[in-house]
Scaffold this motif. Structure first.
Motif, mmCIF file in Angstrom:
data_model
loop_
_atom_site.group_PDB
_atom_site.id
_atom_site.type_symbol
_atom_site.label_atom_id
_atom_site.label_comp_id
_atom_site.label_asym_id
_atom_site.label_seq_id
_atom_site.Cartn_x
_atom_site.Cartn_y
_atom_site.Cartn_z
ATOM 1 N N ILE A 168 0.474 -1.147 -0.318
ATOM 2 C CA ILE A 168 -0.686 0.294 0.469
ATOM 3 C C ILE A 168 0.890 1.011 0.069
ATOM 4 O O ILE A 168 1.670 1.364 0.882
ATOM 5 C CB ILE A 168 -0.867 0.167 1.615
ATOM 6 C CG1 ILE A 168 -2.277 -0.750 1.260
ATOM 7 C CG2 ILE A 168 -1.869 1.695 1.206
ATOM 8 C CD1 ILE A 168 -2.537 -0.630 0.082
ATOM 9 N N VAL A 169 0.297 2.510 -0.952
ATOM 10 C CA VAL A 169 1.871 3.325 -0.796
ATOM 11 C C VAL A 169 0.320 4.526 -0.372
ATOM 12 O O VAL A 169 -1.117 4.975 -1.561
ATOM 13 C CB VAL A 169 1.852 4.196 -2.481
ATOM 14 C CG1 VAL A 169 2.330 5.367 -2.061
ATOM 15 C CG2 VAL A 169 2.554 2.733 -2.491
ATOM 16 N N LYS A 170 0.759 5.122 0.774
ATOM 17 C CA LYS A 170 -0.280 5.854 1.038
ATOM 18 C C LYS A 170 0.988 7.404 0.621
ATOM 19 O O LYS A 170 1.552 7.300 1.817
ATOM 20 C CB LYS A 170 -0.463 5.742 2.919
ATOM 21 C CG LYS A 170 -0.870 7.152 3.201
ATOM 22 C CD LYS A 170 -1.543 6.757 5.113
ATOM 23 C CE LYS A 170 -2.270 7.265 5.516
ATOM 24 N NZ LYS A 170 -2.337 6.990 6.955
ATOM 25 N N GLU A 171 -0.435 8.189 0.456
ATOM 26 C CA GLU A 171 0.514 10.020 -0.116
ATOM 27 C C GLU A 171 0.029 11.067 0.625
ATOM 28 O O GLU A 171 -1.394 10.893 -0.001
ATOM 29 C CB GLU A 171 0.543 9.351 -0.978
ATOM 30 C CG GLU A 171 0.945 10.866 -2.149
ATOM 31 C CD GLU A 171 0.871 11.056 -3.841
ATOM 32 O OE1 GLU A 171 1.878 12.181 -4.507
ATOM 33 O OE2 GLU A 171 0.158 10.259 -4.504
ATOM 34 N N ARG A 172 0.040 11.819 1.458
ATOM 35 C CA ARG A 172 -0.399 12.552 2.139
ATOM 36 C C ARG A 172 -0.412 13.823 1.029
ATOM 37 O O ARG A 172 1.404 14.210 0.257
ATOM 38 C CB ARG A 172 0.276 13.499 3.398
ATOM 39 C CG ARG A 172 0.078 12.207 4.109
ATOM 40 C CD ARG A 172 0.663 12.916 5.510
ATOM 41 N NE ARG A 172 0.037 11.821 6.939
ATOM 42 C CZ ARG A 172 -0.820 12.091 7.353
ATOM 43 N NH1 ARG A 172 -1.972 13.041 7.294
ATOM 44 N NH2 ARG A 172 -1.088 11.484 8.257
ATOM 45 N N PHE A 173 -1.098 14.308 0.660
ATOM 46 C CA PHE A 173 -1.106 15.533 -0.237
ATOM 47 C C PHE A 173 -1.300 17.236 0.124
ATOM 48 O O PHE A 173 -1.662 17.268 0.835
ATOM 49 C CB PHE A 173 -2.815 15.752 -1.959
ATOM 50 C CG PHE A 173 -3.155 15.107 -1.433
ATOM 51 C CD1 PHE A 173 -5.056 16.185 -0.025
ATOM 52 C CD2 PHE A 173 -4.425 13.985 -1.017
ATOM 53 C CE1 PHE A 173 -5.732 16.035 -0.389
ATOM 54 C CE2 PHE A 173 -5.122 13.223 -0.236
ATOM 55 C CZ PHE A 173 -6.263 14.535 0.246
#
Length: 213
Positions: free
Chosen positions: A24-29
């Motif tokens: 899983i890749v969690k990207e905060r924008f």
């Protein structure tokens, strides 16, 4: 190739692979309503905090997604993609009988006691953030996006209160299951009595807010 599986207020979550492992890749924008410098500082803090909480849980033997990589430049966390289903789906499944539900509640109580024993507050405990692994049936706690380290008894009580509200709103007639969670938590957490006393205060404040509207 990454596939978007979820987008929340804080981050986008993608399913991908990481050196041959399901991930899983969690990207905060960025938040456009915040000043860019402030946003960069707050986002960096949240990414580091989430990664540290996951790592602390792993060292303590608590079942959480394995942490693969943290990129604080792009505000991305790579972690294990768990095969299984959420506790929410399990409890809503008509084939899940009372005995199975009690067994799940026992696992939740044990996991939360272990979590609070190392002073980690999850911050967003719902039955969607509790995951039952297909491989061995163990309970994994996921989504530490709002987690933090705290010695405060009240913070732990609020954690339980959030989960209680999630149970009552999502799973009708689930009070007995939640009571089992508290029973097991009491048996495994040295601070449980203090947490429960504070939980009553938190419940009272919650009821007052509901009455005021």
């Amino acid at each position: 190739m990454a596939t978007l599986v979820q987008q929340g207020a804080e981050a986008k979550v993608y399913a991908t692979s990481f050196y041959g492992r399901d991930a899983i890749v969690k990207e905060r924008f960025p938040k456009t309503y915040r000043h860019p410098d402030l946003d960069k500082k707050l986002t960096h803090k949240r990414v580091v905090q989430e990664a540290r909480c996951l790592a602390r849980c792993q060292r303590a033997g608590i079942d959480v997604p394995a942490l693969y990589n943290v990129d604080t430049y792009t505000n991305v966390i790579y972690m294990e993609r768990i095969a299984g289903r959420t506790v929410k789906l399990c409890l809503l499944d008509p084939e899940t009988d009372q005995a199975a539900a009690v067994q799940v509640a026992t696992k939740i109580g044990e996991s939360l006691a272990a979590l609070h024993a190392i002073d980690i507050v999850h911050g967003d405990l719902t039955t969607s953030n509790l995951f039952l692994r297909d491989s061995n049936g163990s309970l994994a706690i996921i989504d530490f996006g709002l987690s933090y380290h705290s010695h405060m008894i009240e913070d732990k009580a609020v954690d339980l209160y959030v989960l209680e509200r999630a149970f009552l709103s999502t799973h009708p007639d689930s009070q007995a299951i939640f009571d089992r969670i508290l029973e097991v938590y009491l048996a495994h957490c040295k601070q449980a009595q203090k947490v429960f006393a504070k939980l009553e205060d938190v419940r009272l404040r919650g009821r007052k807010r509901s009455m005021v509207g």
